[in-house]
Design an enzyme around this catalytic site. Structure first.
Site, PDB file in Angstrom:
ATOM      1  N   ASP A 111       0.916  -1.140   0.000  1.00 31.71           N
ATOM      2  CA  ASP A 111       0.000   0.000   0.000  1.00 31.71           C
ATOM      3  C   ASP A 111       0.951   1.184   0.000  1.00 31.71           C
ATOM      4  O   ASP A 111       1.563   1.489   1.020  1.00 31.71           O
ATOM      5  CB  ASP A 111      -0.861  -0.006   1.274  1.00 31.71           C
ATOM      6  CG  ASP A 111      -1.849   1.146   1.262  1.00 31.71           C
ATOM      7  OD1 ASP A 111      -1.424   2.269   0.935  1.00 31.71           O
ATOM      8  OD2 ASP A 111      -3.024   0.934   1.569  1.00 31.71           O
ATOM      9  N   HIS A 112       1.096   1.826  -1.142  1.00 32.61           N
ATOM     10  CA  HIS A 112       2.225   2.771  -1.238  1.00 32.61           C
ATOM     11  C   HIS A 112       2.075   3.957  -0.284  1.00 32.61           C
ATOM     12  O   HIS A 112       3.049   4.620   0.023  1.00 32.61           O
ATOM     13  CB  HIS A 112       2.462   3.210  -2.690  1.00 32.61           C
ATOM     14  CG  HIS A 112       1.538   4.277  -3.182  1.00 32.61           C
ATOM     15  ND1 HIS A 112       0.263   4.006  -3.598  1.00 32.61           N
ATOM     16  CD2 HIS A 112       1.709   5.612  -3.333  1.00 32.61           C
ATOM     17  CE1 HIS A 112      -0.306   5.140  -3.981  1.00 32.61           C
ATOM     18  NE2 HIS A 112       0.537   6.123  -3.830  1.00 32.61           N
ATOM     19  N   HIS A 157      -5.710   2.825   1.131  1.00 28.72           N
ATOM     20  CA  HIS A 157      -4.996   3.999   1.657  1.00 28.72           C
ATOM     21  C   HIS A 157      -5.746   4.698   2.799  1.00 28.72           C
ATOM     22  O   HIS A 157      -5.162   5.058   3.812  1.00 28.72           O
ATOM     23  CB  HIS A 157      -4.744   5.029   0.559  1.00 28.72           C
ATOM     24  CG  HIS A 157      -4.151   4.458  -0.700  1.00 28.72           C
ATOM     25  ND1 HIS A 157      -3.225   3.455  -0.699  1.00 28.72           N
ATOM     26  CD2 HIS A 157      -4.362   4.766  -2.010  1.00 28.72           C
ATOM     27  CE1 HIS A 157      -2.869   3.177  -1.954  1.00 28.72           C
ATOM     28  NE2 HIS A 157      -3.556   3.953  -2.757  1.00 28.72           N
TER      29      HIS A 157
HETATM   30  C1  BG6 Z   1      -3.347   4.771  -6.318  1.00 24.45           C
HETATM   31  C2  BG6 Z   1      -4.671   4.826  -6.996  1.00 24.45           C
HETATM   32  O1  BG6 Z   1      -3.307   3.708  -5.397  1.00 24.45           O
HETATM   33  O2  BG6 Z   1      -3.101   5.996  -5.631  1.00 24.45           O
HETATM   34  C3  BG6 Z   1      -4.753   6.017  -7.933  1.00 24.45           C
HETATM   35  O3  BG6 Z   1      -4.877   3.628  -7.728  1.00 24.45           O
HETATM   36  C4  BG6 Z   1      -4.378   7.283  -7.225  1.00 24.45           C
HETATM   37  O4  BG6 Z   1      -6.057   6.126  -8.488  1.00 24.45           O
HETATM   38  C5  BG6 Z   1      -3.060   7.125  -6.475  1.00 24.45           C
HETATM   39  O5  BG6 Z   1      -4.256   8.312  -8.202  1.00 24.45           O
HETATM   40  C6  BG6 Z   1      -2.758   8.341  -5.627  1.00 24.45           C
HETATM   41  O6  BG6 Z   1      -1.475   8.226  -5.092  1.00 24.45           O
HETATM   42  P1  BG6 Z   1      -0.599   9.472  -4.704  1.00 24.45           P
HETATM   43  O7  BG6 Z   1       0.636   8.911  -4.123  1.00 24.45           O
HETATM   44  O8  BG6 Z   1      -0.379  10.241  -5.975  1.00 24.45           O
HETATM   45  O9  BG6 Z   1      -1.412  10.281  -3.734  1.00 24.45           O
END
Ligand code: BG6
Length: 492
Positions: free
Chosen positions: A179-180, A242
Site C-alpha cells: 500500500d504505497h 490507503h
Molecule cells: C493509487 C490509486 O493507489 O493511488 C490512484 O490507484 C491514485 O487512483 C493514487 O491516483 C494516488 O497516489 P498518490 O501517491 O499520488 O497520492
C-alpha cells in the site's frame, strides 16, 4: 539491503517505468544496493537487454530523484539488469527463467535470495505463483519473498480466493502487500509524532478530540486507467486501502515494541473496532458517493467521467467517496472520523486534521470572542509538514483573541531529497521488514467493512450524485459534517 535477484513481472508497464526503476536507481546511488544484485525484467513482449536498458535509462532520466550524471555509474548499474520475454502461463518459460536467475546469482555472487515483484493484474497472481514453484524457482538456499500490488481482490470473497492461491506457494510472512501510502514519509511520521511526544498522547481520545478528518484529494481524472477504474471506483481504489490504513494509524494504540507484527496487531484492533454499516439506510445516511460531471479548472474545460476513454458512458462508478466512520472502542467512542477522497477535485493533497474540543469555559465570551477550535494538521502530500492552530491575544489589543498558526514545513527545507514511497518499500521488502506492508487480517477486515457499503450501493443507485469536475464534490459531503455541527477544514 540483502543481496537478491529481483524478478520483476510486468517490467514493460507503467509502474516499473514511473516508480520501480527510479527506486532501484536511488537505492543504488545511496549505496543501499550492494553490487550483489540482479534484476530480471519479465514481460511478454520481445525485448533485447540493450532495449531494456534503454528503457531503464529513459525512465530514470524522467522520474528519478537523482540525475543520471555519470554515464559510467549508470552503465555499472545497468549491467545488473537483464530482460527475458516470458509467457506467464507456460511453465517451461519459468524453467528457463530459473536457469537465467541461477546464472545471474552466480555472476553477481547473490547467494540464493529471490524477490518476486508482481506488477501485474491480480487475476494473474495465482497462476504466476504456481508457476514460480513449478519452475523450480523456489529451490534455492536463500529467502524468497513475494511483493504484490493492489487491488488485492474486488471484495472479501475474491480477496480470500486470491489469498488462498498465493498461500499454496508462499507463507504469509513472505508475502509483502504494497500500500504505497504506507511508504510515504509523513504517513510513517504520524506514528513518531504520536508516540514520541509527550503532548499529543494525553489528548488523543474522545475527551479532547471532537473529530478527525482525512482528505485524499486529486486533481486528475481517471486519465488512461478507465478500464481498471470503472470496475473499481473510489471505494475500492482508495478507501479500502490507503484511507483505512491512515485511519488505523491515527486511531491505533501505541505498540509495545516497534516490531512489525506488534504494529500490525494494533492496526488490526482498529479494523476490528470499525463500526460496520448494518443496512442500506445507514449507508445512505453516513456515506456519500459522487461522480464528476464536466466542469473546469484554471479556465480549462474538463470532460465528464462518463466521456473518459474506456469508461462506460452510462457508468455509475463513483469517483468521489466520503463517509462518517466510528471506531467503537474506549478511546474513540463517539468521535466521528470523516474521510473523503475524489478525482477532479480542486487541489491535489493528502491531509489529516485533528479538531480538538473547545475549552470547557470560554472566559473570553463576555468580550464576544468565540474561540476557534485547536487544530493539528498532518500534511502528508505533496507538501509535508505539521500545522497547529491555536488561539492567542491579538498583539497590541485589549485581550482580543485571534487564531494563530505554528507551521512546520518539512518539504520546504532546502536540500531535502526524501525517498519516494516505492524506494522505501522496495528497500524494506529486501531487508525483510514488513512493518509498512499490509497483513492478510488487515486486508480482510478492511474488505468486510467496505463490502457492506458496496452491497448497499448495489441496491440503490439513486444516491450517486454528480459534481462538476474541479469542485469539492457533492454538497451532501458538507451536510455529513454540518449535521454534527462541524465543517471540513480547508486544505492546503
Ligand atoms: C493509487 C490509486 O493507489 O493511488 C490512484 O490507484 C491514485 O487512483 C493514487 O491516483 C494516488 O497516489 P498518490 O501517491 O499520488 O497520492
Amino acid at each position: 539491503m540483502s543481496n537478491a535477484v529481483y524478478l520483476l513481472f510486468g517490467a514493460t508497464g507503467d509502474l516499473a517505468r514511473r516508480k520501480l526503476f527510479p527506486a532501484f536507481y536511488a537505492l543504488y546511488r545511496e549505496g543501499k544496493l550492494s553490487e550483489n544484485f540482479a534484476v530480471v525484467g519479465l514481460a511478454r513482449r520481445a525485448r533485447t537487454n540493450e532495449q531494456f536498458r534503454d528503457d531503464l535509462l529513459s525512465s530514470i532520466r524522467e522520474f528519478a530523484r537523482y540525475d543520471v550524471s555519470k554515464d559510467e555509474q549508470f552503465n555499472r548499474f545497468a549491467e545488473h539488469f537483464e530482460y527475458m520475454s516470458l509467457d506467464i502461463h507456460n511453465v517451461e518459460g519459468f524453467r528457463e527463467l530459473k536457469r537465467l536467475t541461477d546464472s545471474l546469482d552466480e555472476k553477481f555472487n547473490v547467494g540464493g535470495n529471490r524477490l518476486f515483484y508482481l506488477a501485474l493484474a491480480p487475476e494473474l497472481f495465482g497462476s504466476v505463483s504456481y508457476n514460480i514453484r513449478e519452475g523450480g524457482l523456489l529451490e534455492v538456499d536463500g529467502w524468497h519473498r513475494l511483493v504484490i500490488e493492489k487491488p488485492f481482490g474486488y471484495d472479501l470473497p475474491s480477496a480470500e480466493k486470491l489469498n488462498a492461491e498465493l498461500r499454496q506457494v508462499f507463507k504469509e510472512k513472505d508475502v509483502y502487500r504494497i500500500d504505497h501510502y504506507l511508504g510515504k514519509e509523513m504517513v510513517q511520521n504520524i506514528g513518531v509524532l504520536r508516540f514520541a511526544n509527550a503532548f499529543f498522547e494525553p489528548l488523543w481520545n474522545n475527551k479532547y478530540i471532537a473529530n478527525i478528518q482525512i482528505t485524499l484529494s486529486e486533481t486528475v481524472g481517471v486519465e488512461d486507467r478507465g478500464g481498471y477504474y470503472d470496475h473499481s471506483g473510489a471505494l475500492r481504489d482508495m478507501a479500502q486501502n490507503h484511507m483505512l490504513q491512515m485511519l488505523a494509524i491515527m486511531a491505533m494504540e501505541s505498540p509495545s515494541r516497534l516490531h512489525p507484527e506488534d504494529i500490525r496487531d494494533e492496526k488490526v484492533k482498529v479494523f476490528r473496532s470499525l463500526r460496520g454499516f448494518q443496512n442500506a439506510e445507514e449507508v445512505r445516511r453516513h456515506v456519500v458517493r459522487g461522480q464528476y460531471a464536466s466542469g473546469e479548472a484554471k479556465g480549462k474545460p474538463l470532460a465528464a467521467y462518463r466521456s473518459e476513454p474506456s469508461v462506460n458512458p452510462e457508468s455509475t462508478t463513483e469517483t468521489y467517496f466520503a463517509a462518517k466512520v466510528f471506531v467503537d472502542n474506549f478511546r474513540w467512542a463517539g468521535v466521528p472520523f470523516y474521510i473523503r477522497t475524489g478525482k477532479r477535485l480542486p487541489v491535489k493533497t493528502t491531509e489529516v486534521v485533528v479538531e480538538f474540543k473547545n475549552v470547557p469555559n470560554n472566559v473570553y465570551l463576555a468580550q464576544k470572542h468565540e474561540l476557534e477550535p485547536n487544530l493539528l494538521v498532518f500534511r502528508i502530500n505533496p507538501m509535508e509538514g505539521i500545522y497547529m492552530k491555536m488561539n492567542a491575544k491579538r498583539p497590541g489589543s485589549e485581550g482580543s483573541v485571534i487564531p494563530i498558526a505554528m507551521d512546520f514545513c518539512q518539504s520546504c527545507q532546502v536540500g531535502l531529497n526524501t525517498p519516494e514511497a516505492y524506494e522505501r518499500l522496495l528497500y524494506d521488502a529486501a531487508r525483510g521488514d514488513s512493518t509498512y506492508f499490509t497483513r492478510w487480517d488487515e486486508v480482510s477486515l478492511a474488505w468486510e467493512f467496505i463490502d457492506k457499503i458496496a452491497e448497499a450501493w448495489r441496491e440503490s443507485e439513486g444516491d450517486l450524485e454528480n459534481y462538476p469536475a474541479g469542485s469539492w464534490g457533492p454538497d451532501r459531503a458538507k451536510a455529513l459534517l454540518a449535521e454534527d455541527g462541524f465543517k471540513w477544514w480547508p486544505v492546503n
